[in-house]
Design a protein around this motif. Structure first.
Motif, PDB file in Angstrom:
ATOM      1  N   ARG A 122       0.815  -1.219   0.000  1.00 60.56           N
ATOM      2  CA  ARG A 122       0.000   0.000   0.000  1.00 60.56           C
ATOM      3  C   ARG A 122       0.843   1.261   0.000  1.00 60.56           C
ATOM      4  O   ARG A 122       0.352   2.337  -0.350  1.00 60.56           O
ATOM      5  N   TYR A 123       2.116   1.163   0.393  1.00 58.03           N
ATOM      6  CA  TYR A 123       2.894   2.354   0.697  1.00 58.03           C
ATOM      7  C   TYR A 123       4.190   2.498  -0.095  1.00 58.03           C
ATOM      8  O   TYR A 123       4.923   3.456   0.107  1.00 58.03           O
ATOM      9  N   LYS A 125       4.597   3.239  -3.139  1.00 57.81           N
ATOM     10  CA  LYS A 125       4.481   4.429  -3.997  1.00 57.81           C
ATOM     11  C   LYS A 125       3.358   5.309  -3.464  1.00 57.81           C
ATOM     12  O   LYS A 125       2.212   5.216  -3.904  1.00 57.81           O
ATOM     13  N   GLY A 126       3.676   6.132  -2.497  1.00 56.82           N
ATOM     14  CA  GLY A 126       2.654   6.963  -1.872  1.00 56.82           C
ATOM     15  C   GLY A 126       1.782   6.147  -0.945  1.00 56.82           C
ATOM     16  O   GLY A 126       2.206   5.150  -0.376  1.00 56.82           O
ATOM     17  N   VAL A 127       0.521   6.558  -0.804  1.00 56.70           N
ATOM     18  CA  VAL A 127      -0.448   5.853   0.036  1.00 56.70           C
ATOM     19  C   VAL A 127      -1.625   5.457  -0.842  1.00 56.70           C
ATOM     20  O   VAL A 127      -2.347   6.317  -1.350  1.00 56.70           O
ATOM     21  N   ASN A 128      -1.809   4.153  -1.030  1.00 57.55           N
ATOM     22  CA  ASN A 128      -2.867   3.654  -1.908  1.00 57.55           C
ATOM     23  C   ASN A 128      -3.908   2.890  -1.100  1.00 57.55           C
ATOM     24  O   ASN A 128      -3.952   1.651  -1.109  1.00 57.55           O
ATOM     25  N   TRP A 141       0.208   3.726   8.345  1.00 62.15           N
ATOM     26  CA  TRP A 141       1.429   4.207   7.705  1.00 62.15           C
ATOM     27  C   TRP A 141       2.538   4.413   8.734  1.00 62.15           C
ATOM     28  O   TRP A 141       3.685   4.021   8.512  1.00 62.15           O
ATOM     29  N   LYS A 145       6.184   2.483   9.158  1.00 60.26           N
ATOM     30  CA  LYS A 145       7.431   3.254   9.230  1.00 60.26           C
ATOM     31  C   LYS A 145       8.196   2.921  10.513  1.00 60.26           C
ATOM     32  O   LYS A 145       9.422   2.755  10.494  1.00 60.26           O
ATOM     33  N   TYR A 156       8.376  -1.001   2.836  1.00 57.71           N
ATOM     34  CA  TYR A 156       7.518   0.123   3.201  1.00 57.71           C
ATOM     35  C   TYR A 156       6.211  -0.325   3.847  1.00 57.71           C
ATOM     36  O   TYR A 156       5.692   0.348   4.730  1.00 57.71           O
ATOM     37  N   ASP A 157       5.657  -1.460   3.398  1.00 56.77           N
ATOM     38  CA  ASP A 157       4.398  -1.935   3.961  1.00 56.77           C
ATOM     39  C   ASP A 157       4.662  -3.212   4.752  1.00 56.77           C
ATOM     40  O   ASP A 157       4.412  -4.329   4.309  1.00 56.77           O
ATOM     41  N   PRO A 204       3.251  -2.325  -6.004  1.00 50.06           N
ATOM     42  CA  PRO A 204       2.218  -1.366  -5.586  1.00 50.06           C
ATOM     43  C   PRO A 204       0.817  -1.864  -5.918  1.00 50.06           C
ATOM     44  O   PRO A 204       0.549  -2.287  -7.046  1.00 50.06           O
TER      45      PRO A 204
END
Length: 244
Positions: A122-123, A125-128, A141, A145, A156-157, A204
């Motif tokens: 989800r994370y 590439k940005g927040v999806n 998020w 992190k 990231y996720d 992503p």
């Protein structure tokens, strides 16, 4: 038998399970399905059993006596898959928060691109994320992190539950020694794969919150994830945690 199986844990998913099964079986890539049901009182298991004649040797069910936690459901499913020598083992939710079409992308990352493990992220590439309140998006998020910082994983996720494992990853991780049963299970599996130097890639995806059924998220699950990560990292520094 397909060489890939999708493990789907269920508890009261009668509103979603038939549509999900049919969606997966309609994909161009062949996947088998294993539903791990924790004695759902709404009849989820009965619905799956009623469909098994329609999809012989492709649709399977593992019925458990009660609600024993997400992690133990996946471990039971993983062991079942390993006993049958599936080359690729997937985990995904039953509520359509994970798009079944993305199974092919996760499969290709491992089968064609050579990764040992692919994560529907989800994370990366940005927040999806769709249909979550901003407070929950921020919590998720920040949790990922936090885990990334504590563990040193380049992921990231870290709490993602949409994953493809090559058989060898699950063979190398001692599933009997996985400690966590809630969403921290997702972190622990990634951490042990990371410690063993498996090649991991994030794909992503768009995560869409469930529109039918009830969420299983609880305060205890969040606490396990937050405090369990510190314990997990600490143990990895002072013992051969990655080979447990």
């Amino acid at each position: 038998m397909s060489k890939a199986v999708v493990v789907i844990p269920t508890y009261n998913e009668i509103e979603n399970i038939e549509r999900l099964i049919r969606n997966i079986f309609s994909l161009q890539r062949a996947f088998d399905i294993l539903v791990v049901d924790d004695n759902s009182p709404d009849g989820t298991a009965a619905q799956v059993r009623s469909m098994m004649h329609e999809f012989p040797n492709k649709l399977h069910i593992l019925e458990r006596s009660g609600k024993m936690g997400l992690g133990t459901a996946y471990i039971a499913g993983f062991k079942w898959a390993l006993e049958r020598s599936y080359e690729y083992v997937f985990e995904m939710d039953a509520d359509f928060s994970h798009n079944p079409n993305d199974l092919i992308r996760l499969y290709n990352a491992c089968a064609k691109e050579g990764y040992h493990m692919s994560i529907g992220s989800r994370y990366v590439k940005g927040v999806n994320v769709v249909n979550w309140p901003m407070s929950r998006v921020l919590l998720s998020w920040l949790a990922s992190k936090y885990v990334r910082i504590i563990t040193g994983m380049d992921i990231y996720d870290t709490t993602a539950g949409f994953v493809c494992y090559k058989n060898e990853v699950l063979q190398k991780i001692n599933l009997d020694n996985i400690q966590f049963v809630g969403y921290a299970f997702q972190i622990e599996m990634k951490f042990k794969a990371h410690l063993r130097k498996f090649e991991i890639v994030e794909i992503p995806v768009v995560f869409t919150d469930r529109t039918k059924g009830e969420s299983k998220m609880s305060g205890g699950i969040i606490s396990e994830a937050i405090f369990g990560v510190i314990t997990m990292k600490f143990k990895s520094l002072f013992k051969r945690y990655d080979f447990q």
